[in-house]
Design a protein around this motif. Structure first.
Motif, mmCIF file in Angstrom:
data_model
loop_
_atom_site.group_PDB
_atom_site.id
_atom_site.type_symbol
_atom_site.label_atom_id
_atom_site.label_comp_id
_atom_site.label_asym_id
_atom_site.label_seq_id
_atom_site.Cartn_x
_atom_site.Cartn_y
_atom_site.Cartn_z
ATOM 1 N N ASP A 67 0.828 -1.202 0.000
ATOM 2 C CA ASP A 67 0.000 0.000 0.000
ATOM 3 C C ASP A 67 0.869 1.263 0.000
ATOM 4 O OD1 ASP A 67 -2.389 1.429 0.093
ATOM 5 O OD2 ASP A 67 -2.368 1.525 2.283
ATOM 6 N N ARG A 68 1.929 1.277 0.808
ATOM 7 C CA ARG A 68 2.776 2.472 0.910
ATOM 8 C C ARG A 68 3.501 2.781 -0.393
ATOM 9 N NH1 ARG A 68 3.231 0.723 6.204
ATOM 10 N NH2 ARG A 68 4.967 -0.686 5.820
ATOM 11 N N VAL A 69 3.912 1.749 -1.125
ATOM 12 C CA VAL A 69 4.697 2.021 -2.347
ATOM 13 C C VAL A 69 3.803 2.145 -3.585
ATOM 14 C CG1 VAL A 69 6.613 0.728 -1.325
ATOM 15 C CG2 VAL A 69 5.185 -0.369 -3.046
ATOM 16 N N SER A 70 2.468 1.971 -3.386
ATOM 17 C CA SER A 70 1.565 1.888 -4.548
ATOM 18 C C SER A 70 1.471 3.174 -5.362
ATOM 19 C CB SER A 70 0.168 1.463 -4.101
ATOM 20 O OG SER A 70 -0.354 2.435 -3.216
ATOM 21 N N PHE A 71 1.886 4.315 -4.789
ATOM 22 C CA PHE A 71 1.799 5.575 -5.539
ATOM 23 C C PHE A 71 2.881 5.687 -6.609
ATOM 24 C CE2 PHE A 71 4.988 6.442 -2.420
ATOM 25 C CZ PHE A 71 5.822 7.408 -2.979
ATOM 26 N N ALA A 81 10.931 3.694 -3.540
ATOM 27 C CA ALA A 81 10.552 3.326 -2.187
ATOM 28 C C ALA A 81 11.150 1.965 -1.865
ATOM 29 C CB ALA A 81 9.037 3.269 -2.061
ATOM 30 N N GLU A 130 11.135 -1.059 1.238
ATOM 31 C CA GLU A 130 10.503 -1.505 2.470
ATOM 32 C C GLU A 130 11.198 -2.778 2.947
ATOM 33 O OE1 GLU A 130 7.362 -0.740 4.095
ATOM 34 O OE2 GLU A 130 7.246 1.177 3.033
ATOM 35 N N ASP A 160 0.274 11.016 0.703
ATOM 36 C CA ASP A 160 0.050 9.576 0.607
ATOM 37 C C ASP A 160 1.084 8.810 1.439
ATOM 38 O OD1 ASP A 160 -1.578 7.557 -0.683
ATOM 39 O OD2 ASP A 160 0.217 6.968 -1.770
ATOM 40 N N LYS A 215 0.264 6.807 5.142
ATOM 41 C CA LYS A 215 0.353 5.349 5.217
ATOM 42 C C LYS A 215 1.510 4.843 6.063
ATOM 43 C CE LYS A 215 -1.931 4.538 0.770
ATOM 44 N NZ LYS A 215 -1.666 4.268 -0.683
ATOM 45 N N ASN A 241 11.503 0.989 8.897
ATOM 46 C CA ASN A 241 11.342 -0.057 7.891
ATOM 47 C C ASN A 241 11.110 0.446 6.469
ATOM 48 O OD1 ASN A 241 11.464 -2.322 9.745
ATOM 49 N ND2 ASN A 241 9.540 -1.467 10.531
ATOM 50 N N GLU A 291 11.689 3.463 3.335
ATOM 51 C CA GLU A 291 12.467 4.603 2.854
ATOM 52 C C GLU A 291 11.926 5.027 1.505
ATOM 53 O OE1 GLU A 291 16.818 4.206 2.842
ATOM 54 O OE2 GLU A 291 16.802 5.338 0.952
ATOM 55 N N PHE A 292 11.550 6.304 1.383
ATOM 56 C CA PHE A 292 11.031 6.838 0.124
ATOM 57 C C PHE A 292 11.978 7.924 -0.380
ATOM 58 C CE2 PHE A 292 7.614 5.350 2.728
ATOM 59 C CZ PHE A 292 6.873 4.563 1.866
#
Lengths: 372, 372
Positions: free
Chosen positions: A271-275, A305, A307, B82, B86, B108, B110-111
């Motif tokens: 979900d976090r990297v979906s953008f 991103a 994770e 976003d 999240k 955990n 990193e963007f």
């Protein structure tokens, strides 16, 4: 046609049948709800030709039904729904006065709506076959939810636009695939039949909206249509013509790699990297080894991103594999288990996802090749 | 630029300032949020040039703020929102590594996002004038709600696209009109000024969304812009150029007819007949006499509706008058009174609607001519 009925029950009935109405129906009559008033009950019916719903308001106490004159008429769904919803009364009167003029009234309000003659409405046949089984609505909803997202929404292969129900004796296998991913589950019935049918996803979506409470459903099978009967209501759908592909040989049988992890861990990370999208698609890469399991995504325009999958337990040689993030997210969401397992057989081989606590559902996804 | 901050507070700040961002902004920079990190605080800012919002994350305990390196950057609002929403952590680190690459991270995740240099962002001046008054946010919201719906959404007369604040001493008169209807209310302030300004409806809508709790607001006036300051947040809007029409002479002073009735009675009736439209407009007719008050609407294509207004008390000769149902519905909704009164001076004369228990708000509507 002239009757009085409880506003609440009429509104309930109108809401049920109006789910069959499509905004894109080619036939003007299909934007209406057909009222058929007999000596003892009222049948409400609507259809878009693919799915048809009828329900009865009968002489049960709570309906406060009083039939003064039998008859039938078709009333534009959006008007009758809007009027009945907003009327501030317990009992509503509906009367077809002259021709197709419909009068809907209570003490203080009177609406005169131009209806359509019932004989201009296409004939819908609700005949039942003899083959039927019963299933709880909660279980049926679960089965549909676990597979429906994997159906195709493209027009090119209509036989992929529904869920395949393969009934072999008392075992029902439900499979959906859009050719990039596949979702499969099964259940037992209390009868024994042989059917191999495809029910349109669109009809099953409407069916699910109609199943709010936990009720017994009678499912009538044939090779042309399926009927679902709950209480006073019948929901009937046509089937999709064509042969559903044999998907058994797609599913690998041995796996060289296994990744087990907490469902919230992986769902949160995806979900976090979906953008991060390339041409509208979120491609995710997993880098797996015995030390750590890393999920990542990148795009030239947006960034990247990374994770760390904290709960991951991986067995096998080092593996890098890429896939469509949405496909895997939807597949995992359909699994009812707090721990899930990915089983891989190679970088470019289809992989499967299953629940550790519930392995009835099988999700299969094809990896993608990336040059990132 | 490098800092650590509470995820919750950062998300809150980003949500506040992102309300200024418009999807239709011509300037690419305006799709970003500007971060300005000083020794002691962080200023977040966003704008669409009409409305600009800034808010501070300061060294208060709950912010868990740790500033390692000052600096500034602009980050695409949709990505940073976003990501921060999240992220599954209490504390978030944000660092501008090299050039305009922004690293957003926790334990955990990193963007790495490509930002914009802060010097490419237009200069927004938040200077305050000396003239200000204070008002509770609940009262300010009430005033805006009672008038804003009557503003015009057409481009032809920009000076009707906002609410006129006419400040004469300690009295503030708020008026909105689209030339077919008018809404007016007034309030007192604890200072004395002379201003005649028009605040854009769009800015006031955004302001209202930012005012969830009951708080004291400082309102800074000038002839170019208005600033609203609540806690750490400043919301600034430009004013609309042009002269607001003098509406005093529009409001009739004597009335030959009066209709008093329960607010739910009239709102329910208008709502029920609202589906009857001619060219998209619901025209309603009132037939009033000492015996009964009838509300009706009809259309060739759909049909007709007749409502008896049960609670109506009418004084005056017989009167038939027609109007746009939506205008009267919205006007009545803005009146905070269980009993309302319509005052008419003639079939084709503007009429007013007021609350019996609260006559501060005045709603005026122009009737329409009908041949039905």
């Amino acid at each position: 046609m002239f009757f009085k009925v409880s506003k609440r029950e009429l509104l309930n009935g109108l809401n049920i049948v109006s789910r069959a109405i499509s905004n894109y129906s080619p036939l003007p009559a299909f934007s209406g709800i057909k009222f058929n008033v007999n000596e003892t009950d009222i049948c409400l019916m609507a259809s878009d030709s693919d799915i048809s719903i009828k329900t009865y308001l009968s002489a049960r106490d709570e309906y406060h039904l009083e039939i003064i004159r039998t008859g039938s008429i078709v009333i534009e769904a959006k008007y009758i729904l809007d009027i009945v919803r907003k009327m501030d009364t317990d009992i509503i009167e509906i009367e077809v006065a002259d021709g197709c003029n419909v009068k809907i009234s209570d003490e203080n309000s009177e609406f005169n709506i131009i209806g359509m003659y019932a004989n201009e409405y296409p004939l819908i046949d609700f005949d039942k076959s003899e083959d039927f089984f019963t299933i709880g609505s909660t279980e049926l909803k679960k089965i549909i939810n676990q597979t429906i997202f994997a159906t195709s929404d493209k027009d090119t292969r209509p036989y992929l636009n529904g869920i395949n129900f393969f009934i072999d004796g008392d075992n029902v296998e439900c499979t959906a695939t859009d050719s990039y991913r596949l979702a499969k589950t099964s259940f037992k019935i209390n009868k024994s039949f042989n059917y191999n049918i495809i029910i349109p996803a669109k009809s099953l979506n409407e069916l699910m909206k109609s199943l709010d409470e936990d009720k017994e459903i009678e499912v009538y099978l044939s090779n042309k249509k399926v009927l679902f009967i709950v209480d006073n209501t019948t929901i009937q759908t046509r089937l999709i013509d064509g042969k559903f592909p044999d998907t058994k040989q797609l599913i690998p049988e041995s796996f060289a790699y296994e990744l087990q992890l907490d469902i919230r861990d992986i769902l949160g990370s995806i979900d976090r990297v979906s953008f991060i999208k390339n041409d509208g698609v979120n491609i995710i890469k997993l880098d797996l080894n015995s030390e750590e399991s890393i999920l990542s995504s990148k795009s030239q325009d947006i960034g990247s991103a990374i994770e760390t999958l904290r709960t991951a337990q991986f067995t096998g040689d080092n593996l890098s594999i890429s896939f469509n993030g949405r496909y895997v997210f939807e597949a995992i969401k359909a699994i009812n288990s707090s721990t899930i397992v990915f089983k891989f057989s190679g970088e470019m081989k289809p992989f499967i996802i299953q629940g550790v606590e519930d392995d009835k559902v099988l999700q299969l996804v094809l990896p993608v090749r990336t040059y990132l």
